[in-house]
Design a protein around this motif. Sequence first.
Motif, short mmCIF file in Angstrom:
data_model
loop_
_atom_site.label_atom_id
_atom_site.label_comp_id
_atom_site.label_asym_id
_atom_site.label_seq_id
_atom_site.Cartn_x
_atom_site.Cartn_y
_atom_site.Cartn_z
N ALA A 93 0.82 -1.21 0.00
CA ALA A 93 0.00 0.00 0.00
C ALA A 93 0.85 1.26 0.00
N ASN A 105 -1.90 1.91 -7.30
CA ASN A 105 -2.79 1.44 -6.25
C ASN A 105 -3.44 2.60 -5.51
N ASP A 126 -7.12 3.22 -2.51
CA ASP A 126 -7.95 2.56 -1.51
C ASP A 126 -8.99 1.63 -2.13
#
Length: 798
Positions: A689, A723, A725
Amino acid sequence: MYRNLRFFVVLLSTTIVVLYGCTCNPEGRYVKDIHEFENGINIETNDANIHLTALSDHSIEVNYLPMGYEAAPSYALEKHLGKVETHLENKSDHILFSTNNLNVHIQKCPLAISYFYKDSLLFKEEQGLLFNDSIKGFRMQLDPDEKLMGGGERVLGMDRRGNRLRLYNRASYGYETHADLMYYSLPIVISSNKYMLLFDNVADGWMDLGKTEKDILQFETKGGRLSYVVVGGEDYPSLTENYTQVTGHQPMPPRWALGNISSRMGYKSQKEVEEVVSTYQKQQIPLDGIVLDLFWFGPDVKGYMGNLEWDKQAFPEPEKMMSGLKNKGVKTVLITEPFILKNTGKYDECIEQQLLGTDSLGQPFVYDFYFGTTTLLDIFKPETQEWFWDIYKKHTLSGVEGWWGDLGEPELHPSELHHVNGKADLVHNAYGHEWARTIFNGFTNDFPKKRPVILMRSGFAGSQRYGMIPWSGDVSRTWGGLKPQVEISLQMGLQGLAYMHSDLGGFAGDYKDAELYTRWLQYGVFQPVFRTHAQSDVPPEPIYWDKKTKSIAREFIKLRYRLTPYLYTMVYENATKGIPLMRPLFYASGDTSLISNKANYLWGDNFLVSPITEKGAQNWNVTLPEGSNWYHFFTEQKYSGGQVVEVSVTINEIPVFVKGGAFIPMVKAFSNMEAYYTKDLTLHYYYDADAEKSKGYMYDDDGKTNNSWINHLYEKLFFESENDDQKISIKVTRESNEYDGKPEDRNISFVIHNVVQKPKRVLVNDDSVRYIYNQKEHKLLVTGVMYGDKEINMTIRK
């Protein structure tokens, strides 16, 4: 602002000294005149001419020619580097000479030269040229906190400041955790201040890195070229790239040279060689090459060196043997040496054709050493090079696929011996370099499409451009022998020799330890060349070890083969940019506090490896660089960067980590590189993330055609991720050219690591696809994605 101010202050202080009454000392060095030529300037002083030649925007050669001193050739530098844009300002008290990146400030009276990369001071000459009856060389000023690497192959620690290093290639049999002088010395300094300094001189000499005088770097030589090359860079990767730009890039070796190569001292018969290969294949251990040591040309270690022809008693049908091995995907490598023993098969021929080093009267220099009464080929003589290459050519035509040049320091090189270009001490460190050049040029002329394999343990700066693959010599078969191997490879990679590797398992001695053997081979998966080799007291081949050791070795060798797409891409990067395969931790981060770390290293951009070098280790400390999260390759556990972590270890693995956001292309295990094919490809993506965007790529070609990367006989697959959420996006695109064996399309399987929750949906090019989610391992698997020329766009909805 600070850098500009620093540069201004240096210039201003110099000017003030001149303005306030500096007068030339008649015994000192001062500028008399200056002339400009293409790429450079000639400065005439009261006792020497100084040529400053811009080799590139990032490098300048400085060549001193004292009055009456004969010029010597450069062995280190590439020829025909091309036009470089330069600038010259000739002021009353100083000269400014610069490229677009390097700036040289030359004070005229007394002569003082300083070097800047853009506006940052790199270093300055302290006294500059030393030239008198007792010493020839240079003196440079060092910063108090400057750290220094280089000097070639040594075991001294990564920061070598405070050492006085002899520059003389010499064998170091059975070394362990300390070695001042080894097989491959280099007159190179790599500074924490982001410059490299190469003293372009092949003679016996010394490099004092602040040992005698704390803040003085002093180079001393017995004679030869009085020249140095300054290279600067924005960061450490660009520094290596800029250095190899002017000393040469390593050509890509054939892909088979990256596979498992079996060797020992040595296989004594055709029957033994065929049985070894057969046993590897029966035990399903991949194998690509086998090396034949001394016994291919004689029945004993002593007395036969120089025959250079097959011993037909032991090898009655060598061509048939090599052909049979090749049909099994296994290539033959033969050892050669430059020593022609008295009364051997080639001795009279070499005497008659005057191919040997001589004494002061021009007679062949005959002397005794370990292997017998010998002479030494004068490798600098064109006639000798032609004669030697004819032997290589004949055997290559008969089926030999690779060459191993041993004892090329040369191992015993008497000072009284004369070569065509000077006495032994003045050309000693160029011997292996010229030997490699002889073989490389022979392949270029007679086998232009073939990538040569040239294993040698000694050379000079720039030997990489001749395809030299060096190894770390006769290391002790002990834990002490294993410990320095990372240091040796890291140092040599920074100095242009990216294929430095070790005899896996250790060479010298009869210490048999299954744990040591296992740990060495595990490390070997992540070193440039995977080659077992040893004295025959303890078997170097995994096929002759116990079941457990053999099983672990088999799985790690298979891992090496599965990682071939990643490894082969690093090989391409080295051939085009000079970037080493094994990289120190500071290399990417720029954190100079990590310079002394020799226990961990980066394997390309995306792996971090920490070999186990202590017997019985159950826990191991690993330094993880900041700026990334790291994932344990075997356990999948996540670790934050910028810390030292303790991990538990078993005999089945070593600490290996993958950087968050990395793409790792892999294939299924296979038996040898002849079977390598990327039609079925597995792309591992380590989702993180914190890595919002990442990129990677894979290089592919036929694995054997020379200059395929230059002639556009290759393709690249590019990987990108983005990437947020809501989703993970992955894109695959292709830069495609034609080459033999190219897959027209690929069946790609995607393995997404660190996916902590089952995704809602997975789409490929806007179509929903089936997937497998492993909750325990946090892995997402998508198989059967066909890929031709259209791009793949995968979206994973969280």
